[in-house]
Scaffold this active site. Structure first.
Site, short mmCIF file in Angstrom:
data_model
loop_
_atom_site.label_atom_id
_atom_site.label_comp_id
_atom_site.label_asym_id
_atom_site.label_seq_id
_atom_site.Cartn_x
_atom_site.Cartn_y
_atom_site.Cartn_z
N LYS A 50 0.99 -1.33 -0.14
CA LYS A 50 0.20 0.16 0.49
C LYS A 50 0.86 0.96 0.08
CE LYS A 50 -0.39 -0.07 4.93
NZ LYS A 50 -1.63 0.13 6.35
N ARG A 146 -11.53 0.80 14.83
CA ARG A 146 -11.12 1.76 13.32
C ARG A 146 -12.06 0.16 12.61
NH1 ARG A 146 -4.71 1.57 11.41
NH2 ARG A 146 -5.03 -0.14 11.43
N TYR A 274 13.70 31.19 8.94
CA TYR A 274 12.58 31.43 9.01
C TYR A 274 12.92 31.73 10.72
CZ TYR A 274 10.97 31.70 4.41
OH TYR A 274 10.28 31.88 2.91
N MET A 325 10.06 25.40 2.90
CA MET A 325 9.12 24.25 2.13
C MET A 325 9.80 23.40 1.20
SD MET A 325 6.16 24.94 -0.18
CE MET A 325 4.98 25.56 0.62
#
Length: 393
Positions: A50, A146, A274, A325
């Site tokens: 998966k 679940r 940053y 990013m």
């Protein structure tokens, strides 16, 4: 074409990188498959591929695992299963997480087995059976609350499945469950999960069902608890070198590298990135890597308390400032390496480089999240033959 031949065709060996690159070692996948199979010798092995093979490439991993002893494949969605069929893989495939309106007809038409966790899903699969007789695995919730039918609904689901079977709409081939705490073998929830699963199988048999496959164990239970093995074990993370139980040494199958795109000399007191979360305590060289959180580097591994490191020229170098990013900055100290130098972000650890487990620890997460999170901008390739041979020595 044989599975082994298909794997060989897919193997490429670029000598250098000009962009961030994720290299997948299929020999490691094969070795891990054999190790996992040896821990459950009386059970068949389902290779779970998966999430694009946990980020390693579903089709290549599937072929490799099948060639190394797996007999069937597991995925979550019908779309993942159909993609494997489109890639020419004809081994049995089970899909176990789908909405009620999934394209079950397309799945049944190409022989994909389907997990059924509710009466609604059972009815939807039965309605799709005009494309052929559906094979289903009834899914019981064995303690996670679940996916899977709640125990209170299990008897009704089994009776409905038996009626659909008698009408020729489907065949119940399996019963499945999942353990919540198999990574902690002594956790008492594992005993209750085993008990609930045994009860579920007996209920299914009492309604006249005769499931050939019974599967509860994923990687951790496969490695630590033979009582969970039944006729089939499902292994996903272990294929890729991740043992959630921490009991067996497996071989990591990913190496992430990136070129240094620029290097600058800065003075003591220079703030970086940053928020200026890190300031150079002394004059140093800073290398810039074209990788960030959009590419899968967890931002939480950086900052003033961050411990994240990469390997450059045989030495661990600290990531400084916040990972952004698209970029990460590395403190190179006195080494003014040239642009184009290769940084190893993580790998199997053979040469001192960080591992995915290291990055998971720095980010406060698990290895699964690191290896499945590498972004699409990162180039993919399989290991060259020489490195592949080395990986299994």
């Amino acid at each position: 074409m044989t599975a082994a031949a298909a794997v060989a065709v897919e193997t490429a060996a670029p000598a250098v990188i000009s962009r961030p690159t994720l290299t997948v070692d299929l020999a490691a996948v094969a070795a891990n498959t054999r190790t996992l199979a040896a821990h459950a010798p009386a059970s068949a092995l389902m290779a779970v591929v998966k999430a694009d093979g946990f980020g390693h490439g579903a089709a290549a991993v599937a072929r490799t695992a099948l060639a190394a002893g797996a007999t069937r494949l597991g995925v979550t969605s019908v779309d993942e299963a159909l993609a494997l069929r489109a890639a020419g893989i004809d081994a049995p495939i089970l899909s176990w997480l789908n909405p009620v309106d999934a394209d079950f007809a397309a799945a049944v038409a190409v022989g994909i087995d389907l997990a059924v966790p509710s009466r609604e899903h059972l009815d939807a699969v039965a309605a799709a059976a005009n494309a052929g007789t559906a094979r289903v695995h009834l899914h019981l919730d064995t303690g996670l609350a679940r996916d899977g039918a709640p125990p209170a609904e299990w008897s009704q689901l089994c009776r409905a499945a038996r009626l659909a079977e008698q009408r020729g709409l489907l065949r119940v081939d399996g019963v499945m469950g999942h353990l919540a705490c198999a990574d902690v073998p002594a956790d008492p929830s594992n005993a209750s999960g085993r008990t609930r699963f045994a009860w579920g199988v007996e209920v299914a048999r009492a309604t006249g069902l005769r499931p050939v496959h019974r599967h509860l164990a994923a990687t951790a239970a496969t490695l630590t608890d033979p009582r969970t093995h039944h006729t089939l074990v499902r292994v996903g993370a272990g294929l890729f070198g991740i043992d959630p139980s921490g009991t067996v040494r497996l071989r990591p199958a990913q190496t992430l590298t990136a070129p240094v795109v620029s290097v600058r000399r800065v003075r003591a007191g220079t703030p970086v990135g940053y928020g200026h979360t890190w300031t150079a305590p002394a004059a140093t060289h800073l290398g810039l890597l074209p990788l960030g959180y959009a590419d899968g580097l967890p931002r939480s591994a950086s900052g003033p308390d961050g411990r994240a490191e990469v390997l450059v020229r045989g030495r661990r170098r600290r990531v400084v400032g916040l990972i952004s990013m698209d970029q990460a900055v590395v403190d190179l100290g006195d080494d003014a390496v040239p642009p184009g130098e290769v940084a190893t972000v993580f790998g199997p650890g053979d040469d001192g480089e960080p591992t995915a487990a290291d990055w998971a620890a720095w980010a406060g997460t698990i290895e699964h999240e690191i290896v499945t999170g590498i972004g699409r901008r990162v180039a993919r390739r399989t290991a060259p033959a020489r490195a592949t041979l080395r990986s299994v020595r």
